[in-house]
Design a protein around this motif. Sequence first.
Motif, PDB file in Angstrom:
ATOM      1  N   MET A  86       0.812  -1.223   0.000  1.00 60.91           N
ATOM      2  CA  MET A  86       0.000   0.000   0.000  1.00 60.91           C
ATOM      3  C   MET A  86       0.845   1.273   0.000  1.00 60.91           C
ATOM      4  O   MET A  86       0.614   2.177  -0.781  1.00 60.91           O
ATOM      5  N   ASP A  87       1.819   1.326   0.908  1.00 65.81           N
ATOM      6  CA  ASP A  87       2.666   2.512   1.015  1.00 65.81           C
ATOM      7  C   ASP A  87       3.404   2.784  -0.283  1.00 65.81           C
ATOM      8  O   ASP A  87       3.505   3.915  -0.738  1.00 65.81           O
ATOM      9  N   LYS A  88       3.939   1.714  -0.882  1.00 69.34           N
ATOM     10  CA  LYS A  88       4.691   1.874  -2.127  1.00 69.34           C
ATOM     11  C   LYS A  88       3.797   2.416  -3.222  1.00 69.34           C
ATOM     12  O   LYS A  88       4.133   3.378  -3.905  1.00 69.34           O
ATOM     13  N   VAL A  89       2.637   1.751  -3.375  1.00 70.29           N
ATOM     14  CA  VAL A  89       1.722   2.142  -4.444  1.00 70.29           C
ATOM     15  C   VAL A  89       1.272   3.581  -4.238  1.00 70.29           C
ATOM     16  O   VAL A  89       1.296   4.393  -5.159  1.00 70.29           O
ATOM     17  N   SER A  90       0.894   3.919  -2.993  1.00 75.19           N
ATOM     18  CA  SER A  90       0.432   5.288  -2.732  1.00 75.19           C
ATOM     19  C   SER A  90       1.526   6.293  -3.039  1.00 75.19           C
ATOM     20  O   SER A  90       1.290   7.313  -3.673  1.00 75.19           O
ATOM     21  N   GLY A  91       2.722   5.986  -2.585  1.00 72.83           N
ATOM     22  CA  GLY A  91       3.832   6.914  -2.789  1.00 72.83           C
ATOM     23  C   GLY A  91       4.119   7.125  -4.268  1.00 72.83           C
ATOM     24  O   GLY A  91       4.281   8.252  -4.733  1.00 72.83           O
ATOM     25  N   LEU A  92       4.143   6.056  -5.025  1.00 73.91           N
ATOM     26  CA  LEU A  92       4.431   6.167  -6.453  1.00 73.91           C
ATOM     27  C   LEU A  92       3.275   6.851  -7.173  1.00 73.91           C
ATOM     28  O   LEU A  92       3.485   7.677  -8.066  1.00 73.91           O
ATOM     29  N   ASP A  93       2.034   6.526  -6.752  1.00 76.25           N
ATOM     30  CA  ASP A  93       0.857   7.189  -7.337  1.00 76.25           C
ATOM     31  C   ASP A  93       0.948   8.698  -7.160  1.00 76.25           C
ATOM     32  O   ASP A  93       0.534   9.463  -8.011  1.00 76.25           O
ATOM     33  N   GLY A  95       3.528  10.481  -7.004  1.00 75.06           N
ATOM     34  CA  GLY A  95       4.591  11.154  -7.741  1.00 75.06           C
ATOM     35  C   GLY A  95       5.996  10.897  -7.242  1.00 75.06           C
ATOM     36  O   GLY A  95       6.935  11.531  -7.708  1.00 75.06           O
ATOM     37  N   ALA A  96       6.157   9.970  -6.275  1.00 75.27           N
ATOM     38  CA  ALA A  96       7.519   9.608  -5.879  1.00 75.27           C
ATOM     39  C   ALA A  96       8.201   8.915  -7.056  1.00 75.27           C
ATOM     40  O   ALA A  96       7.543   8.277  -7.868  1.00 75.27           O
ATOM     41  N   ASP A  97       9.515   9.073  -7.149  1.00 77.35           N
ATOM     42  CA  ASP A  97      10.254   8.482  -8.265  1.00 77.35           C
ATOM     43  C   ASP A  97      10.667   7.049  -7.968  1.00 77.35           C
ATOM     44  O   ASP A  97      10.839   6.242  -8.877  1.00 77.35           O
ATOM     45  N   ASP A  98      10.840   6.747  -6.680  1.00 77.04           N
ATOM     46  CA  ASP A  98      11.315   5.424  -6.303  1.00 77.04           C
ATOM     47  C   ASP A  98      11.032   5.255  -4.815  1.00 77.04           C
ATOM     48  O   ASP A  98      10.644   6.206  -4.129  1.00 77.04           O
ATOM     49  N   TYR A  99      11.240   4.047  -4.313  1.00 79.41           N
ATOM     50  CA  TYR A  99      11.119   3.834  -2.874  1.00 79.41           C
ATOM     51  C   TYR A  99      12.154   2.811  -2.470  1.00 79.41           C
ATOM     52  O   TYR A  99      12.670   2.049  -3.297  1.00 79.41           O
ATOM     53  N   ILE A 100      12.486   2.806  -1.200  1.00 81.63           N
ATOM     54  CA  ILE A 100      13.412   1.803  -0.683  1.00 81.63           C
ATOM     55  C   ILE A 100      12.909   1.419   0.707  1.00 81.63           C
ATOM     56  O   ILE A 100      12.414   2.265   1.437  1.00 81.63           O
ATOM     57  N   THR A 101      12.982   0.137   1.005  1.00 82.99           N
ATOM     58  CA  THR A 101      12.424  -0.360   2.261  1.00 82.99           C
ATOM     59  C   THR A 101      13.501  -0.416   3.339  1.00 82.99           C
ATOM     60  O   THR A 101      14.604  -0.900   3.098  1.00 82.99           O
ATOM     61  N   LYS A 102      13.153   0.130   4.511  1.00 88.18           N
ATOM     62  CA  LYS A 102      14.084   0.072   5.643  1.00 88.18           C
ATOM     63  C   LYS A 102      13.975  -1.290   6.304  1.00 88.18           C
ATOM     64  O   LYS A 102      12.862  -1.807   6.432  1.00 88.18           O
ATOM     65  N   PRO A 103      15.034  -1.899   6.812  1.00 84.74           N
ATOM     66  CA  PRO A 103      16.412  -1.394   6.710  1.00 84.74           C
ATOM     67  C   PRO A 103      16.991  -1.676   5.322  1.00 84.74           C
ATOM     68  O   PRO A 103      16.692  -2.691   4.732  1.00 84.74           O
TER      69      PRO A 103
END
Length: 225
Positions: A86-93, A95-103
């Motif tokens: 959900m977080d990834k999809v929302s973020g990219l929707d 307008g985020a360019d990319d995401y990275i999961t912690k750690p």
Amino acid sequence: MSNRILIVEDEEAIARFVELELRHEGYEVGKAADGRTGLEQALHGGYDLVLLDIMLPELSGLEVIRRLRRESSVPVIMLTARDTVMDKVSGLDMGADDYITKPFAIEELLARIRTALRKRPAAAPSNLLTCGGLAMDAARHTVTYEGHPIDLTSREFDVLKLLLENQQIVLSRETFLTKVWGYDYMGETNVVDVYIRYLRSKIDDAFGCSLIHTVRGVGYVLREG
Ligand code: CA
């Protein structure tokens, strides 16, 4: 000119670690520990890329990217605490360019940053003038002190730009009048003193620094200390 990266992350240990690694790679780094400050700096701090945590005080990372995208196309890499779809999809929707999961492994983050910076749309070339903590991006028409935005009128901006372009050099009132106000300026020559006073109150006084100096009988000079 090295790229400037903003880290918006409330977990101090992570922010500090990433900051040190990025500096080691030659990036200039700014930090914000809550969403509201992060949004403000992302909009006005003249950054080339933003690392944006999702779980933040004040404004969530998702809300920051939503508001940021109304005005700015600066590359954003979301830092997600959990590997939730959900977080990834929302973020990219939004307008985020990319995401990275912690750690995350720092090498992977550095690789993502290089990719995002390469994909950056061709913007007006950044033309950064700096003196001490003061930075002016002439192309974007922004001025910051240690990352804090400074609001200037267009005349104040022009006076400061002339000082920054000629730092260490004492400029006479006549030089300011000619370069900023134009050859045909017929008003009072003390208008320069008035604008220097405005700039001092917004920079030297506001941030407790000492950049704009008076040289008696000659004019003004911008230099550190
Ligand atoms: Ca967080």
